[in-house]
Design a protein around this motif. Sequence first.
Motif, PDB file in Angstrom:
ATOM      1  N   VAL A 127      50.356   8.894 -11.041  1.00 51.47           N
ATOM      2  CA  VAL A 127      50.458   8.511  -9.633  1.00 51.47           C
ATOM      3  C   VAL A 127      50.010   9.700  -8.787  1.00 51.47           C
ATOM      4  O   VAL A 127      50.155  10.852  -9.191  1.00 51.47           O
ATOM      5  N   TYR A 128      49.456   9.384  -7.630  1.00 57.66           N
ATOM      6  CA  TYR A 128      49.001  10.431  -6.725  1.00 57.66           C
ATOM      7  C   TYR A 128      50.121  10.743  -5.742  1.00 57.66           C
ATOM      8  O   TYR A 128      50.669   9.836  -5.115  1.00 57.66           O
ATOM      9  N   VAL A 129      50.466  11.987  -5.636  1.00 53.64           N
ATOM     10  CA  VAL A 129      51.513  12.359  -4.681  1.00 53.64           C
ATOM     11  C   VAL A 129      50.973  13.433  -3.735  1.00 53.64           C
ATOM     12  O   VAL A 129      50.173  14.277  -4.144  1.00 53.64           O
ATOM     13  N   PRO A 130      51.421  13.394  -2.479  1.00 53.77           N
ATOM     14  CA  PRO A 130      50.950  14.395  -1.525  1.00 53.77           C
ATOM     15  C   PRO A 130      51.432  15.788  -1.916  1.00 53.77           C
ATOM     16  O   PRO A 130      52.563  15.951  -2.369  1.00 53.77           O
ATOM     17  N   VAL A 131      50.565  16.779  -1.755  1.00 55.59           N
ATOM     18  CA  VAL A 131      50.942  18.157  -2.044  1.00 55.59           C
ATOM     19  C   VAL A 131      51.950  18.633  -0.998  1.00 55.59           C
ATOM     20  O   VAL A 131      52.954  19.252  -1.315  1.00 55.59           O
ATOM     21  N   ASP A 132      51.678  18.308   0.240  1.00 56.64           N
ATOM     22  CA  ASP A 132      52.542  18.754   1.331  1.00 56.64           C
ATOM     23  C   ASP A 132      52.807  17.556   2.242  1.00 56.64           C
ATOM     24  O   ASP A 132      51.895  17.043   2.879  1.00 56.64           O
ATOM     25  N   MET A 133      54.056  17.124   2.261  1.00 54.08           N
ATOM     26  CA  MET A 133      54.386  15.926   3.020  1.00 54.08           C
ATOM     27  C   MET A 133      54.118  16.104   4.510  1.00 54.08           C
ATOM     28  O   MET A 133      53.833  15.140   5.222  1.00 54.08           O
ATOM     29  N   VAL A 134      54.228  17.359   4.983  1.00 59.36           N
ATOM     30  CA  VAL A 134      54.003  17.609   6.405  1.00 59.36           C
ATOM     31  C   VAL A 134      52.563  17.269   6.786  1.00 59.36           C
ATOM     32  O   VAL A 134      52.292  16.723   7.854  1.00 59.36           O
ATOM     33  N   GLN A 135      51.651  17.557   5.851  1.00 58.90           N
ATOM     34  CA  GLN A 135      50.254  17.208   6.129  1.00 58.90           C
ATOM     35  C   GLN A 135      50.087  15.708   6.321  1.00 58.90           C
ATOM     36  O   GLN A 135      49.293  15.259   7.135  1.00 58.90           O
ATOM     37  N   VAL A 136      50.863  14.941   5.560  1.00 59.93           N
ATOM     38  CA  VAL A 136      50.783  13.487   5.680  1.00 59.93           C
ATOM     39  C   VAL A 136      51.234  13.051   7.068  1.00 59.93           C
ATOM     40  O   VAL A 136      50.551  12.284   7.752  1.00 59.93           O
ATOM     41  N   SER A 137      52.377  13.567   7.514  1.00 59.30           N
ATOM     42  CA  SER A 137      52.870  13.122   8.814  1.00 59.30           C
ATOM     43  C   SER A 137      51.992  13.637   9.954  1.00 59.30           C
ATOM     44  O   SER A 137      51.840  12.979  10.972  1.00 59.30           O
ATOM     45  N   TRP A 138      51.348  14.815   9.737  1.00 59.59           N
ATOM     46  CA  TRP A 138      50.475  15.327  10.790  1.00 59.59           C
ATOM     47  C   TRP A 138      49.230  14.468  11.000  1.00 59.59           C
ATOM     48  O   TRP A 138      48.684  14.407  12.090  1.00 59.59           O
ATOM     49  N   ARG A 139      48.788  13.807   9.939  1.00 63.44           N
ATOM     50  CA  ARG A 139      47.616  12.937  10.120  1.00 63.44           C
ATOM     51  C   ARG A 139      47.938  11.824  11.117  1.00 63.44           C
ATOM     52  O   ARG A 139      47.139  11.492  11.976  1.00 63.44           O
ATOM     53  N   SER A 140      49.144  11.256  10.961  1.00 67.33           N
ATOM     54  CA  SER A 140      49.544  10.194  11.889  1.00 67.33           C
ATOM     55  C   SER A 140      49.723  10.739  13.293  1.00 67.33           C
ATOM     56  O   SER A 140      49.352  10.114  14.282  1.00 67.33           O
ATOM     57  N   LEU A 141      50.296  11.946  13.336  1.00 66.58           N
ATOM     58  CA  LEU A 141      50.537  12.571  14.634  1.00 66.58           C
ATOM     59  C   LEU A 141      49.220  12.809  15.376  1.00 66.58           C
ATOM     60  O   LEU A 141      49.106  12.595  16.581  1.00 66.58           O
ATOM     61  N   ARG A 142      48.221  13.229  14.600  1.00 59.61           N
ATOM     62  CA  ARG A 142      46.923  13.516  15.210  1.00 59.61           C
ATOM     63  C   ARG A 142      46.334  12.257  15.849  1.00 59.61           C
ATOM     64  O   ARG A 142      45.906  12.274  16.997  1.00 59.61           O
ATOM     65  N   ILE A 143      46.366  11.144  15.115  1.00 64.92           N
ATOM     66  CA  ILE A 143      45.746   9.942  15.650  1.00 64.92           C
ATOM     67  C   ILE A 143      46.567   9.414  16.831  1.00 64.92           C
ATOM     68  O   ILE A 143      46.036   8.841  17.775  1.00 64.92           O
TER      69      ILE A 143
END
Lengths: 218, 520
Positions: A127-143
């Motif tokens: 399974v693919y897991v995010p290296v850094d969860m903060v990066q995941v939430s920042w993508r949403s924040l950016r958009i």
Amino acid sequence: MNSRSLEPIAIADDFYLMALDERTGRPRLHNRAMGLGLAAGLLCELVIDERLTVKNDRLIALVRPDGAGDPIHVRMLEHVHAEPDHDLAVWLSFFAQSAVDAVADRLVGLGYLTVEMTRGLLKSKPVYVPVDMVQVSWRSLRIEQVIARGSVPEWPECALVGLLCATGLIEPILVNNVVDLNAHVAAILGALVSDPPLHALIFQVEALIAAGVLGSRK
Amino acid sequence: MPSGNPSSATPSAVSASLAKDRLGVFSVIMFAMTAAAPLLVVSGLVVSGWAGFGIVGLPLAFVVLGLVLAVFSAGYVAMARHITNAGAFYSYIAHGTNKTLGVGASLIALLAYNMLQVGIYGFFGVIGSGLLADKLHWDVSWWVVALVGWLLIAIMGALRVDINSKIIGVLLAIEIVFVLIYDVVALGHPDGGSVSVAAFEPKNLFVAGVGAAFALVITAFTGFEAAPVFAEEAKHARKTIPAATYLALAVMGILYALTSWALTVTIGPGNVAGAAQKDPNFLFFSTAARLFNGGTADLALLLLFTSLFAAAVSFHNSVARYSFALGREGVLPRVLGTTNARTGAPLVASVTQTVIGLIVIVVYAMAGWDPTQKLFFWLGTTGGFGILILLIGTSIAAIIYFGRDSRGESIWSRLIAPVLAAVALGYVFYQTVKAFPNLLVVASDAPIAWILPGLYAAMFVIGVLWALYLRSSRPEVYNAIGLGAKAVTGLIPAADAYVVEQRPAPDAESVSEDAGTPAS
């Protein structure tokens, strides 16, 4: 804040990360929508790069695939070049079959995801897991910030917002209350109409997801 | 769908890869067959019919109407090859006649499938409550069991969880084997010592009030129309969809006719009405207990219970799909046409049907109305009557549709069969309207006998008026009627044509005025 994480990245990569749940790292989008959204995202990348276009419901390769560039793009262009007669719905369904793994691999290469083996009942699977969860939430924040600005952004962001709307992801990713959200999103989607190839891709994604409901397809 | 370059010698990698994802012949046939529910039809509908209006000739009606529906299907499956959203009757009517009539038909369909769905809860509750009382000595009201089933269906609909098709297939296979053994044994134990064929004699069917029998039989066949749902995703759809449809009709017709006949034989054609009145809920099972033993009867009850549940799930999904398509087309509120991101379920459409089910169960429970007769039988057969209206409309639509362009279909499929079907079903409709008091077992001047069928007239008028309003005030919505998934939604605006070849820059100036105040 990691400055790198708020920079624009490829449309499909951005879409993939936004489709992950910020707490669990698991997709918050059903398989079919995930596949179609990513397939369209990859095609949007090619359209914006002016290597591919959409005309009369057909994909048209604007360059000869010469093996240079992103291997995913090369493979897609080769397919389009070899079989130019399929309509858009066929292409999206076809690329959707491989898009999730292809984009995940690309994100592994970029260091956003890592592969972990989960132990299943009978066999373990990757399974693919995010290296850094903060990066995941920042993508949403950016958009979210892009939408909140209220002006129409560049084409990649327009396409991304379109895909988020088409797959139903737009609501789950917006965590803060954006003032006049609907009007801002409508303006971005309205701008998309003036780019027929991008619009056609996104429009078709939505129609295919709906067709899945009517045909009781998962 | 196009499949690669026809002139190319090499097979298309794209088509080959997509073909792997398509539904095989077996899956489509299995899906169509699950519409068959012999225990539900015979132990529920047929016994209720005998208890109510006592027409012994129901087995003959299954044969006759099975054939009529087979003729109907010729035009139906032919048209399914050419239209979008082929899983929905109103879509045929919108494509064949016009969009205004299509909207009228769509509301008829919504009402009909909702009635069929909620009607099931009545019998489900009665059977479940009977099982609990008998086996566990629990005294539970029918509506408690109905609510448990309702809750499960609500959750499954909202999460888009289907019952595993293999489980349904195995249960159906057991049910069919059981029913066939039952038939053989029942025929081997005839009342009075000899096997009577009275059930197949026309004089025992074509009596006053024959329309009641017709309505019941159409209700029993409901579900045979399901296969075109897969028109766009089945392998060899051109042949698979018709094959699945005819096979489902044949299996239903034979099983229903045979089993109801066997019941008349073992009970005696002259006795079935009286016996059904004495034991309207469990006659089939008390007969099973007599022919076999108590354990076998219990097994049959369990099979019926699961079959009822599966039928309720299936009708729930039909209603949700209908509402979803109409929401997408903008005929009903757009929100019905949205899916949940995580599950892909048509969440709002599903929840709406769930709420309707809850209201009906609660109203029946509070009013103390009989769940078998007034919920299952009344609403079920009235639902079947709605399907009958749609069948007629679809036949006429097929005649007009192929009248404009034969589209390569044979004269049988595009003209003769739909005309024959329209005439035969029109006769069935006429008889049913006349016999509605018989069907409901009420006095001939009882208001309910015209209120229930009249609901369809009301829905149709509302639909037509709404469509006329849409045509004049919101033509973009009107134009999308019948497009199903391809309809324009509120979110992604449609483009008229893809003509621009040059990539323009995003036109920020012209849209920023519409964008409202930027967020602070």
